[in-house]
Write a protein that holds these residues in place. Sequence first.
Motif, PDB file in Angstrom:
ATOM      1  N   CYS A 128       0.844  -1.198   0.000  1.00  0.00           N
ATOM      2  CA  CYS A 128       0.000   0.000   0.000  1.00  0.00           C
ATOM      3  C   CYS A 128       0.873   1.239   0.000  1.00  0.00           C
ATOM      4  O   CYS A 128       1.936   1.272   0.640  1.00  0.00           O
ATOM      5  CB  CYS A 128      -0.920   0.035   1.216  1.00  0.00           C
ATOM      6  SG  CYS A 128      -2.317  -1.111   1.146  1.00  0.00           S
ATOM      7  N   ALA A 129       0.418   2.264  -0.722  1.00  0.00           N
ATOM      8  CA  ALA A 129       1.158   3.519  -0.808  1.00  0.00           C
ATOM      9  C   ALA A 129       0.194   4.681  -0.598  1.00  0.00           C
ATOM     10  O   ALA A 129      -0.986   4.604  -0.957  1.00  0.00           O
ATOM     11  CB  ALA A 129       1.834   3.644  -2.169  1.00  0.00           C
ATOM     12  N   ILE A 130       0.695   5.744  -0.024  1.00  0.00           N
ATOM     13  CA  ILE A 130      -0.066   6.984   0.149  1.00  0.00           C
ATOM     14  C   ILE A 130       0.590   8.054  -0.702  1.00  0.00           C
ATOM     15  O   ILE A 130       1.811   8.238  -0.648  1.00  0.00           O
ATOM     16  CB  ILE A 130      -0.106   7.424   1.622  1.00  0.00           C
ATOM     17  CG1 ILE A 130      -0.796   6.354   2.477  1.00  0.00           C
ATOM     18  CG2 ILE A 130      -0.826   8.758   1.779  1.00  0.00           C
ATOM     19  CD1 ILE A 130      -0.750   6.646   3.964  1.00  0.00           C
ATOM     20  N   ASP A 131      -0.217   8.751  -1.514  1.00  0.00           N
ATOM     21  CA  ASP A 131       0.350   9.802  -2.353  1.00  0.00           C
ATOM     22  C   ASP A 131       0.271  11.156  -1.659  1.00  0.00           C
ATOM     23  O   ASP A 131      -0.214  11.274  -0.524  1.00  0.00           O
ATOM     24  CB  ASP A 131      -0.310   9.808  -3.737  1.00  0.00           C
ATOM     25  CG  ASP A 131      -1.789  10.185  -3.708  1.00  0.00           C
ATOM     26  OD1 ASP A 131      -2.252  10.828  -2.731  1.00  0.00           O
ATOM     27  OD2 ASP A 131      -2.507   9.834  -4.671  1.00  0.00           O
ATOM     28  N   ALA A 132       0.763  12.174  -2.314  1.00  0.00           N
ATOM     29  CA  ALA A 132       0.881  13.499  -1.699  1.00  0.00           C
ATOM     30  C   ALA A 132      -0.463  14.100  -1.317  1.00  0.00           C
ATOM     31  O   ALA A 132      -0.530  14.969  -0.446  1.00  0.00           O
ATOM     32  CB  ALA A 132       1.626  14.435  -2.645  1.00  0.00           C
ATOM     33  N   SER A 133      -1.547  13.649  -1.944  1.00  0.00           N
ATOM     34  CA  SER A 133      -2.877  14.156  -1.600  1.00  0.00           C
ATOM     35  C   SER A 133      -3.514  13.389  -0.452  1.00  0.00           C
ATOM     36  O   SER A 133      -4.608  13.735  -0.008  1.00  0.00           O
ATOM     37  CB  SER A 133      -3.795  14.083  -2.823  1.00  0.00           C
ATOM     38  OG  SER A 133      -4.010  12.740  -3.202  1.00  0.00           O
ATOM     39  N   GLY A 134      -2.839  12.346   0.036  1.00  0.00           N
ATOM     40  CA  GLY A 134      -3.376  11.536   1.123  1.00  0.00           C
ATOM     41  C   GLY A 134      -4.160  10.329   0.657  1.00  0.00           C
ATOM     42  O   GLY A 134      -4.647   9.549   1.490  1.00  0.00           O
ATOM     43  N   ASP A 135      -4.298  10.134  -0.647  1.00  0.00           N
ATOM     44  CA  ASP A 135      -5.022   8.976  -1.167  1.00  0.00           C
ATOM     45  C   ASP A 135      -4.205   7.700  -0.947  1.00  0.00           C
ATOM     46  O   ASP A 135      -2.984   7.701  -1.094  1.00  0.00           O
ATOM     47  CB  ASP A 135      -5.311   9.135  -2.661  1.00  0.00           C
ATOM     48  CG  ASP A 135      -6.333  10.223  -2.940  1.00  0.00           C
ATOM     49  OD1 ASP A 135      -7.140  10.529  -2.048  1.00  0.00           O
ATOM     50  OD2 ASP A 135      -6.318  10.779  -4.058  1.00  0.00           O
ATOM     51  N   SER A 136      -4.919   6.615  -0.613  1.00  0.00           N
ATOM     52  CA  SER A 136      -4.283   5.324  -0.375  1.00  0.00           C
ATOM     53  C   SER A 136      -4.502   4.400  -1.559  1.00  0.00           C
ATOM     54  O   SER A 136      -5.626   4.237  -2.038  1.00  0.00           O
ATOM     55  CB  SER A 136      -4.861   4.678   0.895  1.00  0.00           C
ATOM     56  OG  SER A 136      -4.585   5.464   2.036  1.00  0.00           O
ATOM     57  N   ALA A 165      -5.111   9.782   4.351  1.00  0.00           N
ATOM     58  CA  ALA A 165      -4.386   9.075   5.412  1.00  0.00           C
ATOM     59  C   ALA A 165      -2.967   9.591   5.555  1.00  0.00           C
ATOM     60  O   ALA A 165      -2.346  10.056   4.592  1.00  0.00           O
ATOM     61  CB  ALA A 165      -4.375   7.575   5.121  1.00  0.00           C
ATOM     62  N   LYS A 166      -2.469   9.493   6.774  1.00  0.00           N
ATOM     63  CA  LYS A 166      -1.074   9.809   7.065  1.00  0.00           C
ATOM     64  C   LYS A 166      -0.220   8.549   7.096  1.00  0.00           C
ATOM     65  O   LYS A 166       0.988   8.594   6.862  1.00  0.00           O
ATOM     66  CB  LYS A 166      -0.980  10.524   8.417  1.00  0.00           C
ATOM     67  CG  LYS A 166      -1.845  11.771   8.508  1.00  0.00           C
ATOM     68  CD  LYS A 166      -1.912  12.285   9.934  1.00  0.00           C
ATOM     69  CE  LYS A 166      -2.896  13.439  10.050  1.00  0.00           C
ATOM     70  NZ  LYS A 166      -3.056  13.900  11.455  1.00  0.00           N
ATOM     71  N   ALA A 167      -0.846   7.419   7.419  1.00  0.00           N
ATOM     72  CA  ALA A 167      -0.167   6.127   7.439  1.00  0.00           C
ATOM     73  C   ALA A 167      -1.203   5.047   7.226  1.00  0.00           C
ATOM     74  O   ALA A 167      -2.355   5.185   7.648  1.00  0.00           O
ATOM     75  CB  ALA A 167       0.554   5.910   8.770  1.00  0.00           C
ATOM     76  N   ILE A 168      -0.826   3.971   6.559  1.00  0.00           N
ATOM     77  CA  ILE A 168      -1.680   2.810   6.388  1.00  0.00           C
ATOM     78  C   ILE A 168      -0.856   1.578   6.728  1.00  0.00           C
ATOM     79  O   ILE A 168       0.302   1.471   6.334  1.00  0.00           O
ATOM     80  CB  ILE A 168      -2.266   2.731   4.965  1.00  0.00           C
ATOM     81  CG1 ILE A 168      -3.244   1.551   4.849  1.00  0.00           C
ATOM     82  CG2 ILE A 168      -1.190   2.657   3.915  1.00  0.00           C
ATOM     83  CD1 ILE A 168      -4.051   1.573   3.567  1.00  0.00           C
ATOM     84  N   ARG A 169      -1.447   0.674   7.512  1.00  0.00           N
ATOM     85  CA  ARG A 169      -0.752  -0.520   7.961  1.00  0.00           C
ATOM     86  C   ARG A 169      -1.615  -1.729   7.638  1.00  0.00           C
ATOM     87  O   ARG A 169      -2.786  -1.780   8.015  1.00  0.00           O
ATOM     88  CB  ARG A 169      -0.470  -0.467   9.462  1.00  0.00           C
ATOM     89  CG  ARG A 169       0.376   0.741   9.876  1.00  0.00           C
ATOM     90  CD  ARG A 169       1.818   0.565   9.451  1.00  0.00           C
ATOM     91  NE  ARG A 169       2.624   1.710   9.822  1.00  0.00           N
ATOM     92  CZ  ARG A 169       3.005   2.666   8.983  1.00  0.00           C
ATOM     93  NH1 ARG A 169       2.634   2.617   7.717  1.00  0.00           N
ATOM     94  NH2 ARG A 169       3.742   3.669   9.395  1.00  0.00           N
ATOM     95  N   VAL A 170      -1.037  -2.710   6.956  1.00  0.00           N
ATOM     96  CA  VAL A 170      -1.770  -3.886   6.498  1.00  0.00           C
ATOM     97  C   VAL A 170      -1.171  -5.129   7.130  1.00  0.00           C
ATOM     98  O   VAL A 170       0.056  -5.286   7.170  1.00  0.00           O
ATOM     99  CB  VAL A 170      -1.718  -4.001   4.965  1.00  0.00           C
ATOM    100  CG1 VAL A 170      -2.566  -5.171   4.483  1.00  0.00           C
ATOM    101  CG2 VAL A 170      -2.193  -2.703   4.325  1.00  0.00           C
ATOM    102  N   ALA A 171      -2.036  -6.016   7.605  1.00  0.00           N
ATOM    103  CA  ALA A 171      -1.567  -7.274   8.162  1.00  0.00           C
ATOM    104  C   ALA A 171      -0.800  -8.047   7.103  1.00  0.00           C
ATOM    105  O   ALA A 171      -1.194  -8.082   5.948  1.00  0.00           O
ATOM    106  CB  ALA A 171      -2.758  -8.095   8.656  1.00  0.00           C
TER     107      ALA A 171
END
Length: 427
Positions: A128-136, A165-171
């Motif tokens: 998963c990646a977050i771009d500069a606009s906060g989209d995941s 999002a500022k951070a996304i964490r995936v199992a």
Amino acid sequence: MSASCSSDPEEGGALATDSGAQVAPGVQDGASDADVVSDAGSDAALEDVAVPDASPRPVACGGTSCATALVTILGEGFCVLLQDKTVACWGDNANGQLGRGADAGVIASGVAERVLGLVDVVALDHACAIDASGDSWCWGTGPWLQTAAATTKELAPVKLPIPPAKAIRVARSSTNAGTACALVDAGVICWGTNANGQVMPPERDAGPTTAYQPTQQVLPSGSVVRDLAVGDATFAILDDGTVFSWGANPPIGRVSSLYPDPYPRPLALGGFSQIDAANENVCGVAGAAIHCWGWPKTTTTVTQPFDRALPEILVLPESVVFAATSAGESKVTNPLRGCAIGASGSLYCWGNNLSGQVGDGTKDYAITSVKIAGLPEPAAQVRTTPNATCALLTSGRVFCWGADGVGQLGGGRLKWPSAVPREVVLP
């Protein structure tokens, strides 16, 4: 979490399959291997430790091919955030976790190649990646909220319908990934399957295989969450180093009579700067030392079901600034596998070494920590799978070692293992 040439550490997690709220046997902190850890004592006896000033060394890109962050992906593989704000991955691709699109299929690759269509990325975790606009944006197999199914397989990145999002964490695990959490302006949201009570209390859900939409997690009023880690349990690290956990027990890292425990409560040990969670295993940095906990250590003669339920400090020769652990490893190993970076930038690993994944040039089990030789610069980040290890250096170069059955060492081909560090060719 910038994609510039100074990078922040990113954590990952793993999926579990426990379900139902029930009373667990009394959790007790047991004896540990004297050669490796000293017993931290009972949860109530653990003392808060101030967050250390030391932090992982920044990456200063020295060439056109430069990584600024390093993460694992589902199974045996790795991804990096590149200095041009794109993402490159290599290794296992059975679940589409390399993100190369339908034309590339699900064939494993030992060549680091860019994930299809990702640009302007500022943060990375798992696939998963977050771009500069906060989209995941996520790819591979996971709880990507594209249908009513618990997970979908996406061969190219899809946009998740969640707030910026500022951070996304995936199992993360060797076979499946069905739970995720994100840090948003409103706090922490989690979604996907609820097998370990990480989305909501089990008595309110419809079963462990049901997929749930993003749900706000209840943390104390005024809590400022700095980072997250997601394994069989979820960990929210606050600005002051306090950690709130919920989910499977173990590895929530605190005393509780609930199994799972879906209610965020603080660990007695404070001062955390970073946590890495993988399945039932957790390691974190608190007070410039590495602490690990989770499922039990088992020997051939005795099993103590809860002897790793609470954080135990591992003895290393210097202060620690970054920790990593791995998922999917047999619980008979003692101690369980992990790596840590010292304040000097030196890298230490221990545990299972059947594939040379410790990195000392042998395949001998590492009962005590081994300092890794052969790295040309200090380490900034390290990531571990059950059978391989990769380190991101302060120059932005990446070195890997261990098994290479699916190209997880990034050497340009499959089945080219190495018991010592070997450089990955980045795009």
